[in-house]
Design a protein around this motif. Structure first.
Motif, PDB file in Angstrom:
ATOM      1  N   ARG A 173      -4.419   4.524  -6.317  1.00  0.00           N
ATOM      2  CA  ARG A 173      -4.980   3.357  -8.116  1.00  0.00           C
ATOM      3  C   ARG A 173      -4.397   2.230  -7.994  1.00  0.00           C
ATOM      4  O   ARG A 173      -3.862   2.341  -7.139  1.00  0.00           O
ATOM      5  CB  ARG A 173      -4.156   3.647  -9.129  1.00  0.00           C
ATOM      6  N   GLY A 174      -5.444   1.312  -8.343  1.00  0.00           N
ATOM      7  CA  GLY A 174      -5.470   0.222  -7.212  1.00  0.00           C
ATOM      8  C   GLY A 174      -4.846  -1.265  -8.563  1.00  0.00           C
ATOM      9  O   GLY A 174      -5.999  -1.073  -9.109  1.00  0.00           O
ATOM     10  N   ALA A 175      -4.853  -2.109  -7.805  1.00  0.00           N
ATOM     11  CA  ALA A 175      -4.682  -3.614  -8.978  1.00  0.00           C
ATOM     12  C   ALA A 175      -5.040  -4.434  -8.212  1.00  0.00           C
ATOM     13  O   ALA A 175      -3.966  -4.575  -7.634  1.00  0.00           O
ATOM     14  CB  ALA A 175      -3.860  -3.082  -9.911  1.00  0.00           C
TER      15      ALA A 175
ATOM     16  N   ALA B 239       2.649   5.860 -14.923  1.00  0.00           N
ATOM     17  CA  ALA B 239       3.135   5.140 -14.096  1.00  0.00           C
ATOM     18  C   ALA B 239       3.456   4.136 -13.367  1.00  0.00           C
ATOM     19  O   ALA B 239       3.077   3.211 -13.127  1.00  0.00           O
ATOM     20  CB  ALA B 239       4.088   6.599 -13.121  1.00  0.00           C
ATOM     21  N   PHE B 240       1.186   4.257 -13.115  1.00  0.00           N
ATOM     22  CA  PHE B 240       1.053   3.174 -12.507  1.00  0.00           C
ATOM     23  C   PHE B 240       0.640   1.989 -13.878  1.00  0.00           C
ATOM     24  O   PHE B 240       0.627   0.672 -12.593  1.00  0.00           O
ATOM     25  CB  PHE B 240      -0.546   3.304 -11.878  1.00  0.00           C
TER      26      PHE B 240
ATOM     27  N   PHE C 266       0.778  -1.241   0.374  1.00  0.00           N
ATOM     28  CA  PHE C 266       0.262  -0.008   0.169  1.00  0.00           C
ATOM     29  C   PHE C 266       0.669   1.268   0.232  1.00  0.00           C
ATOM     30  O   PHE C 266       1.578   1.538   1.266  1.00  0.00           O
ATOM     31  CB  PHE C 266      -1.107  -0.128   1.308  1.00  0.00           C
ATOM     32  N   HIS C 267       0.596   2.525  -0.780  1.00  0.00           N
ATOM     33  CA  HIS C 267       1.599   3.148  -1.227  1.00  0.00           C
ATOM     34  C   HIS C 267       3.086   3.272  -1.146  1.00  0.00           C
ATOM     35  O   HIS C 267       3.633   3.967  -0.043  1.00  0.00           O
ATOM     36  CB  HIS C 267       1.389   3.885  -0.111  1.00  0.00           C
ATOM     37  N   MET C 268       3.744   1.566  -1.708  1.00  0.00           N
ATOM     38  CA  MET C 268       4.720   1.447  -1.699  1.00  0.00           C
ATOM     39  C   MET C 268       5.713   1.449  -2.622  1.00  0.00           C
ATOM     40  O   MET C 268       6.552   1.399  -2.880  1.00  0.00           O
ATOM     41  CB  MET C 268       4.655   0.352  -0.931  1.00  0.00           C
TER      42      MET C 268
ATOM     43  N   VAL D  73      -1.777  -4.286  -5.211  1.00  0.00           N
ATOM     44  CA  VAL D  73      -1.469  -2.856  -4.764  1.00  0.00           C
ATOM     45  C   VAL D  73      -1.791  -1.878  -4.908  1.00  0.00           C
ATOM     46  O   VAL D  73      -2.617  -1.993  -5.775  1.00  0.00           O
ATOM     47  CB  VAL D  73      -0.219  -2.744  -6.332  1.00  0.00           C
ATOM     48  N   ALA D  74      -1.606  -0.881  -4.436  1.00  0.00           N
ATOM     49  CA  ALA D  74      -2.496   0.786  -3.801  1.00  0.00           C
ATOM     50  C   ALA D  74      -1.338   1.112  -4.005  1.00  0.00           C
ATOM     51  O   ALA D  74      -0.136   1.816  -3.181  1.00  0.00           O
ATOM     52  CB  ALA D  74      -2.834   0.579  -3.274  1.00  0.00           C
TER      53      ALA D  74
END
Ligand code: SAM
Length: 196
Positions: free
Chosen positions: A190-192, A165-166, A126-128, A154-155
């Protein structure tokens, strides 16, 4: 990480910045407002189940570690991983105060390697990921530690990880062997959801 930008320092590689530990940074990452905005239980609901072994990769001060420790129950285990010993120590103290300390293993890795052996059922970053210079290595390590069929959420912070970039991170994840299962809506992110 939204709100702690002034505490970010470069760690050598182009574009990668580490959210450097300080008591303020740790608090900005784990406080009642961020908890209320993000709702960790809702993000992890259906993904982290009783009895699972799960990894909080880049746990920081432990906002998600606590939620995961509660959700895996007495028979599950959380492996909290961070490159910064001070973050782990902060998260460990808080987890112990909450009574979940025995469910968590604390692991300080090196920036270039996860240093874990699996198999585990679920990984969260998370945010990493945007802080990591060699994302391909990170994603390959996450793939290696997961059991077949295991999921990796992944967020990334929408405030400073652009869509392009994501998307590049997701292309790298696919090269590492993951399939993109879906794109969950995650506040401020932004998440996947990736599957091995
Ligand atoms: C912005 S903080 C997010 C912390 C936590 N996931 C959260 O959302 O509250 C990013 C964390 O990732 C850690 N980190 C950065 N690169 C790492 C790496 N290669 N391996 C493990 N942790 C890393 C940092 O030390 C920092 O604690």
């Amino acid at each position: 990480m939204g709100g702690a930008g002034r505490n970010q320092v470069r760690i050598g590689s182009e574009g990668a910045h580490l959210c450097h530990y300080s008591p303020l940074t740790a608090f900005l990452l784990d406080n009642p407002v961020r908890r209320a905005l993000l709702k960790p239980d809702a993000i992890l609901g259906g993904l982290v189940l009783p009895g699972m072994t799960v990894v909080d990769l880049g746990c920081g001060s432990g906002l998600f570690t606590h939620a995961m420790a509660r959700m895996v129950g007495d028979t599950g285990r959380v492996i909290a991983v961070d490159v910064q010993g001070e973050m782990l120590e902060y998260a460990r103290r808080r987890c112990e105060r909450q009574g979940y300390g025995s469910r968590v293993t604390w692991h300080q890795n090196s920036p270039g390697s996860l240093g874990l052996s699996g198999p585990v059922d679920f990984v969260l970053s998370f945010h990493m990921v945007h802080e990591v210079a060699d994302q391909e290595r990170l994603l390959r390590d996450a793939h290696a530690v997961l059991r077949p069929g295991g999921r990796y959420l992944v967020a990334e912070p929408a405030s400073h990880v652009p869509v392009t970039a994501f998307e590049q991170t997701l292309e790298t994840a696919v090269r590492a062997g993951f399939v993109v299962e879906n794109r969950p809506r995650i506040p401020m992110s932004r998440g996947a959801l990736l599957v091995k």
